[in-house]
Motif scaffolding. Structure first.
Motif, mmCIF file in Angstrom:
data_model
loop_
_atom_site.group_PDB
_atom_site.id
_atom_site.type_symbol
_atom_site.label_atom_id
_atom_site.label_comp_id
_atom_site.label_asym_id
_atom_site.label_seq_id
_atom_site.Cartn_x
_atom_site.Cartn_y
_atom_site.Cartn_z
ATOM 1 N N ALA A 18 0.703 -1.085 -0.163
ATOM 2 C CA ALA A 18 0.035 -0.127 0.024
ATOM 3 C C ALA A 18 0.849 1.458 0.080
ATOM 4 O O ALA A 18 0.541 2.335 -0.466
ATOM 5 C CB ALA A 18 -1.029 0.067 1.166
ATOM 6 N N LYS A 39 -5.466 0.862 -2.415
ATOM 7 C CA LYS A 39 -4.954 2.238 -2.232
ATOM 8 C C LYS A 39 -4.806 2.900 -3.565
ATOM 9 O O LYS A 39 -4.964 4.320 -3.577
ATOM 10 C CB LYS A 39 -3.369 2.289 -1.656
ATOM 11 N N GLU A 87 -8.236 4.245 -4.334
ATOM 12 C CA GLU A 87 -8.356 5.099 -3.469
ATOM 13 C C GLU A 87 -7.838 6.576 -3.690
ATOM 14 O O GLU A 87 -8.382 7.695 -3.681
ATOM 15 C CB GLU A 87 -7.966 4.876 -1.966
#
Length: 350
Positions: free
Chosen positions: A308, A335, A338
């Motif tokens: 991540a 991630k 995101e």
């Protein structure tokens, strides 16, 4: 299988969790065997009591054995971890995430390994295994295969099964060395991979962090020039993606230079080029071997990176270049989405 995994999560989420946990235990034993329970509990961040209960069940089921050396998998246990890989992939809901990354970054193929290599070192081994399997499926007679260095890249030859029958294959380092641990240098990885492929290999004995003047002098040496000609004819490239500051330090940049590349917004490094979060090149360093301009001429480019914490670097590089194949782990993939502004569209609509 994807539908079955979704149904299991809905009707019996506790069973789904048990399957994941036991698969994690078996996978970590497989990559670290023989291993003691205390060490394994530390790796998994589980209490010894919790682990003892699960280990006892797995032993009763004939999936592992315990002796004075520690725990090891039985042949049945090994069959289980590899047999469950595809099911765990769907259980974790990774297929829509992979498809979303493929669309967003125009990658030819995206593979996601369940887990996060920031938290579990065995995930790096699985990243290497996935890259090795893809290489095995796509390599042809006469191919020139280039590899870069790094801890994840070093797992590729270790995971590669021996292949016989290939003709005129050459394995080369994609870049010069950084003067690091010899086992993660591109020369070492190239030589080890060549042994598994029963191929020839050429090594590049040039550090990647020389001054421009010294570099110019060295690459004009006849022997070096010949090797560079071979490297430039690469058909398959396997490479990693690094964080800008991390690679800058490994390349021996001064503290002032590190401060400067941070001011420029550099978050990623590949092939001696530093990229900001928009995928723009903001800094370059002297480098010998392949450059980013060579990527468009290579038939198959396989980018491998996980964790991540590496997601910003991955995002930056993928905005610059869309590889044929992108192999990552769940931590980095989630991630990455995101950072891109949300989860997979299918997940939102479900």
């Amino acid at each position: 299988m994807e539908e079955m995994a979704e149904l299991l999560k809905q009707i019996a989420p506790e069973i789904a969790l048990t399957i994941e946990n036991r698969h994690t235990i078996l996978r970590n034993i497989y990559f670290n065997q023989p291993i003691g329970r205390r060490v394994l509990s530390s790796i998994l961040s589980w209490s010894e009591r919790q682990l003892r209960t699960e280990v006892k069940r797995l032993e009763e089921q004939g999936l592992l054995k315990i002796d004075s050396k520690g725990m090891e998998l039985t042949s049945a246990g090994e069959e289980i971890i590899f047999g469950l890989e595809h099911f765990i992939y769907h259980l974790r809901g990774l297929n829509p995430i992979a498809q979303n990354i493929r669309r967003k970054f125009n990658c030819g193929y995206v593979s996601i390994i369940p887990g996060n290599s920031d938290e579990d070192e065995t995930i790096k081994m699985q990243l290497g295994k996935e890259a090795a399997q893809y290489l095995k499926r796509t390599i042809n007679n006469g191919d020139i295969v280039a590899v870069t260095g790094g801890t994840t890249m070093a797992q590729i030859p270790r995971a590669m099964e021996k292949i016989s029958g290939l003709k005129d294959v050459i394995v080369v380092p994609g870049r010069g060395g950084l003067g690091e641990r010899v086992e993660i240098e591109s020369n070492t990885i190239a030589a080890e991979l060549a042994k598994k492929l029963e191929a020839k290999y050429k090594l590049l004995y040039v550090p990647d962090n020389l001054s421009p003047e010294t570099m110019e002098s060295i690459i004009n040496e006849p022997g070096i020039r010949e090797i560079l000609k071979i490297i430039r004819r690469t058909n398959i490239l396997l490479h990693g993606i690094g964080g800008a500051e991390e690679i800058g330090r490994r390349r021996g940049l001064s503290e002032q230079e590190i401060i400067e590349i941070n001011k420029m917004g550099a978050v990623a490094e590949a092939f001696g080029y530093y990229f900001d979060n928009k995928g723009k090149v903001v800094h370059t360093t002297t480098s010998v071997g392949l450059t980013i301009s060579d990527l468009k001429n290579i038939r198959i480019v396989i980018a491998i990176a996980g964790g991540a914490n590496k997601a910003p670097a991955i995002q930056a590089f993928l905005k610059y270049h869309s590889p044929t194949v992108f192999i990552t782990d769940e931590g980095a993939a989630r991630k990455l989405l995101e950072l891109e502004g949300g989860e997979d569209d299918e997940q939102k609509n479900s």
